[in-house]
Design a protein around this motif. Structure first.
Motif, PDB file in Angstrom:
ATOM      1  N   THR A 198     -17.749  25.621 -35.040  1.00 14.62           N
ATOM      2  CA  THR A 198     -17.793  24.159 -34.956  1.00 14.62           C
ATOM      3  C   THR A 198     -16.804  23.585 -35.963  1.00 14.62           C
ATOM      4  O   THR A 198     -16.736  24.055 -37.095  1.00 14.62           O
ATOM      5  CB  THR A 198     -19.211  23.667 -35.276  1.00 14.62           C
ATOM      6  OG1 THR A 198     -20.096  24.227 -34.324  1.00 14.62           O
ATOM      7  CG2 THR A 198     -19.300  22.165 -35.211  1.00 14.62           C
TER       8      THR A 198
ATOM      9  N   ARG B 263     -16.621  15.716 -34.809  1.00 14.34           N
ATOM     10  CA  ARG B 263     -17.185  17.060 -34.845  1.00 14.34           C
ATOM     11  C   ARG B 263     -17.048  17.665 -33.457  1.00 14.34           C
ATOM     12  O   ARG B 263     -17.513  17.096 -32.482  1.00 14.34           O
ATOM     13  CB  ARG B 263     -18.645  17.029 -35.262  1.00 14.34           C
ATOM     14  CG  ARG B 263     -19.286  18.426 -35.202  1.00 14.34           C
ATOM     15  CD  ARG B 263     -20.697  18.424 -35.701  1.00 14.34           C
ATOM     16  NE  ARG B 263     -20.725  18.013 -37.109  1.00 14.34           N
ATOM     17  CZ  ARG B 263     -21.751  17.366 -37.660  1.00 14.34           C
ATOM     18  NH1 ARG B 263     -22.789  17.061 -36.943  1.00 14.34           N
ATOM     19  NH2 ARG B 263     -21.718  17.035 -38.933  1.00 14.34           N
ATOM     20  N   THR B 264     -16.374  18.827 -33.389  1.00 14.42           N
ATOM     21  CA  THR B 264     -16.164  19.491 -32.107  1.00 14.42           C
ATOM     22  C   THR B 264     -16.950  20.786 -32.080  1.00 14.42           C
ATOM     23  O   THR B 264     -16.736  21.670 -32.891  1.00 14.42           O
ATOM     24  CB  THR B 264     -14.667  19.780 -31.893  1.00 14.42           C
ATOM     25  OG1 THR B 264     -13.953  18.546 -32.017  1.00 14.42           O
ATOM     26  CG2 THR B 264     -14.424  20.359 -30.520  1.00 14.42           C
ATOM     27  N   GLU B 265     -17.891  20.854 -31.135  1.00 15.15           N
ATOM     28  CA  GLU B 265     -18.648  22.090 -30.938  1.00 15.15           C
ATOM     29  C   GLU B 265     -17.819  23.013 -30.044  1.00 15.15           C
ATOM     30  O   GLU B 265     -17.000  22.549 -29.260  1.00 15.15           O
ATOM     31  CB  GLU B 265     -19.971  21.791 -30.232  1.00 15.15           C
ATOM     32  CG  GLU B 265     -20.743  20.637 -30.816  1.00 15.15           C
ATOM     33  CD  GLU B 265     -21.929  21.091 -31.628  1.00 15.15           C
ATOM     34  OE1 GLU B 265     -22.341  22.242 -31.447  1.00 15.15           O
ATOM     35  OE2 GLU B 265     -22.403  20.306 -32.462  1.00 15.15           O
TER      36      GLU B 265
ATOM     37  N   ARG C 208     -16.808  18.280 -25.799  1.00 14.41           N
ATOM     38  CA  ARG C 208     -17.937  18.642 -26.665  1.00 14.41           C
ATOM     39  C   ARG C 208     -17.739  18.125 -28.081  1.00 14.41           C
ATOM     40  O   ARG C 208     -18.050  18.804 -29.056  1.00 14.41           O
ATOM     41  CB  ARG C 208     -18.116  20.160 -26.685  1.00 14.41           C
ATOM     42  CG  ARG C 208     -19.425  20.573 -25.964  1.00 14.41           C
ATOM     43  CD  ARG C 208     -19.956  21.864 -26.480  1.00 14.41           C
ATOM     44  NE  ARG C 208     -20.007  22.937 -25.509  1.00 14.41           N
ATOM     45  CZ  ARG C 208     -20.944  23.101 -24.595  1.00 14.41           C
ATOM     46  NH1 ARG C 208     -21.877  22.258 -24.445  1.00 14.41           N
ATOM     47  NH2 ARG C 208     -20.932  24.102 -23.787  1.00 14.41           N
ATOM     48  N   SER C 209     -17.249  16.899 -28.174  1.00 18.26           N
ATOM     49  CA  SER C 209     -16.955  16.321 -29.486  1.00 18.26           C
ATOM     50  C   SER C 209     -17.735  15.023 -29.664  1.00 18.26           C
ATOM     51  O   SER C 209     -18.086  14.361 -28.703  1.00 18.26           O
ATOM     52  CB  SER C 209     -15.468  16.009 -29.620  1.00 18.26           C
ATOM     53  OG  SER C 209     -14.729  17.181 -29.462  1.00 18.26           O
TER      54      SER C 209
END
Lengths: 424, 153
Positions: free
Chosen positions: A176, A105-107, A85-86
């Protein structure tokens, strides 16, 4: 004196968790490089992991099993750090000798893989059916949450999954995160998007239940090992394949969802799938509507000749597909032998959809300052070899650079590894 | 099976058609037959076949195409134009062929005007029938029968 460009590659950013990304991550990790592996979905797998084996009496070399093996190997490779999820949000020239400084950016993953035991209780209680098990062959029973469907993203209170979980693996509090990393090389392996046949309204996809796409048929093969009709779950007796759906269309200039190139994989997968159907049920009739059968490879001639013995090949591009009685599907086309309009009835119609560039490819190309070709694929194509990027230590592998099959994708990923290991 | 003799063919024909406005894309055709399958005229008239006409132009059958009454049967409805995957624009090609037929003296110059008149008359008949269908079903049946009798003669 060591110049900046001669610094050996130690740390590599790999974008994309499909077969190309997995091959690169595994090879480089085993060779002793540090790999940061980035996937936008909660699990790796890409398109190929959801496809099914098409072996008839002998292996037909669709390479789906090889893809699954590659993905499994990459999950267990040393020195590979997987970021699910990045997304890559920025890339600037690096300092301290590194070629690039990247921002990821990692959710939150929400379902924490290290805790989950794959019991499936959350899948059962979710009122929106947004928790599902994806690629069980790769990840076991660990489910993923499809965030846009979840009630919590629509400002509603719901914690049924968290309450049902016996090991507290569902964590809504994780924030996040933005992280900055120094990397020496970037491998872009972000893959493609399958053509969605919905815009071709006259083919009835999504309206007539027994008109499915080639990818739907792949998912059926992977999940239930046979192809059935959606209307009643029965095995079809009369199957039609329609080639070049969404590919090779000059309408591309006014209907942006169409593509004007050959996707190169559809003829091969359709014929393999047809062989598989006839192997499972030998009395099934198969009709292939084609414009040209475009395929190559040393075994193709004999394979095509064998197909021609058991299947009907009709040179025509159907104009309309309508629903018939009892779930049947009627195809209108020109019978070129007679020169007249003909209507033929089938139990199941499979649209051989092609490969399109991923929707996010252009934004990614802007971020990496990569060239994009006129169809939207990444990199500049020379006469042979890998797509070139003109950016130092940025490489392109797999279907984000060109429409191609699993074998070619793995080959290209290996070539990228060789390029990188030359400089390691 | 029809035999075509090379000596009767005019290899320049397709270039002449391509040079006419509307005929530019004729050489892109790969004979998939979508136009014929979509054509409402081909649906009721087995002789009229857009794919075949394109093939004849590409082969160079100049006399057969331009002298043929078939090129006047198209109703210019754009079905072929909208469905063709290669953007061949067959409807515009028909216009080019008609203009060439006039220019090369196969038909008189009034033909273009006359065909336009026929098409407009056909639309009037269609509208008439639809109006009757909506307002008075009995009158529609009588009218339809009359037209069918006229058509049969």
């Amino acid at each position: 004196m060591t110049t900046k460009s001669n610094k050996p590659i130690r740390c590599v950013l790999v974008l994309g968790g499909g077969i190309a990304g997995a091959t690169v991550a595994e090879r480089l990790g085993r060779a002793g490089l540090d790999v940061q592996w980035v996937e936008k979905e909660p699990v790796i797998g890409g398109q190929a992991a959801a496809m099914g084996c098409k072996a008839a009496d002998v292996c037909l070399r669709c390479h789906v099993c090889v893809a699954t093996d590659r993905l499994k190997a990459a999950l267990h490779a040393p020195r590979v750090r997987l970021n699910t999820r990045s997304k890559l949000v920025a890339l600037v020239p690096g300092n301290n000798g590194a070629a690039y400084r990247v921002t990821l950016r990692t959710e939150p993953n929400i379902i924490r893989r290290e805790r989950c035991i794959g019991c499936g209780l959350c899948v059962a209680v979710c009122p929106e059916h947004c928790i599902s098990v994806k690629y069980p062959a790769l990840h076991g029973g660990v489910p993923v949450l499809d965030l846009p469907l979840c009630r919590r993203t629509r400002d509603k209170a719901c914690d049924r999954c968290a309450k049902a979980c016996p090991v507290q693996a569902i964590d809504w509090k994780e924030p996040t995160q933005n992280r900055e990393l120094d990397v020496d090389a970037v491998v872009v392996a972000t893959g493609h998007e399958p053509f969605h046949p919905g815009p071709m309204g006259t083919f009835g996809y999504g309206v007539i239940p027994n008109v499915i796409s080639g990818l739907d048929a792949e998912h059926q093969l992977a999940g239930q090992h046979r192809i059935t009709r959606l209307s009643d779950g029965s095995a079809p007796r009369r199957v039609a394949f329609i080639q070049c759906v969404g590919s090779r269309s000059e309408h591309a200039h006014r209907r942006p969802e169409d593509t004007n190139y050959c996707s190169t994989v559809c003829c091969a997968y359709a014929l393999r799938m047809a062989r598989r159907i006839q192997h499972d049920a030998p009395d099934t009739s198969v009709t292939v509507f084609y414009m040209d059968i475009q395929n190559f490879g040393k075994d193709f001639e004999s394979f095509f000749a064998a197909c021609q013995k058991t299947m009907t090949f009709v040179r025509a591009r159907p104009v309309e597909i309508v629903a018939g009685s009892e779930g049947a599907v009627v195809i209108a086309y020109e019978d070129q032998e007679k020169g007249a309009v003909n209507k033929a009835e089938f139990d199941l119609v499979i649209l051989s959809i092609g490969i399109r560039p991923a929707p996010a490819a252009r934004a990614l190309a802007d971020c990496l300052r990569l060239a994009v070709d006129q169809e939207g694929f990444l990199g500049i194509k020379g006469t042979a070899g890998l797509p070139q990027t003109h950016c130092r230590n940025i490489f392109v592998a797999g279907t984000c650079g060109n429409p191609q099959d699993i074998a070619a994708t793995i080959g290209q990923a290996e070539a990228v590894c060789a390029e990188i290991l030359k400089q390691a | 099976m029809e035999t075509i003799l090379c000596k009767d063919l005019d290899p320049k024909f397709k270039f002449d058609v391509a040079a006419y406005p509307g005929g530019e894309n004729i050489k892109l055709c790969y004979a998939c037959g979508t136009c014929t399958a979509a054509c409402p005229v081909a649906g009721i008239d087995e002789e009229f076949n857009p794919r075949k006409i394109i093939r004849q132009v590409l082969l160079g059958m100049r006399q057969q195409v331009l002298k043929s009454p078939l090129i006047w049967r198209c109703i210019q409805c754009y079905a072929c134009y909208a469905t063709c995957p290669q953007n061949v624009k067959f409807r515009d090609i028909i216009q080019a062929l008609r203009a060439m037929a006039v220019k090369e003296g196969h038909v008189d110059a009034d033909r273009l005007k006359d065909v336009k008149e026929v098409n407009s008359l056909a639309v009037k008949i269609q509208q008439n029938l639809i109006n009757k269908l909506v307002t008075d079903k009995a009158a529609y049946a009588a009218q339809k029968k009359r037209f069918e009798e006229v058509n049969a003669n």
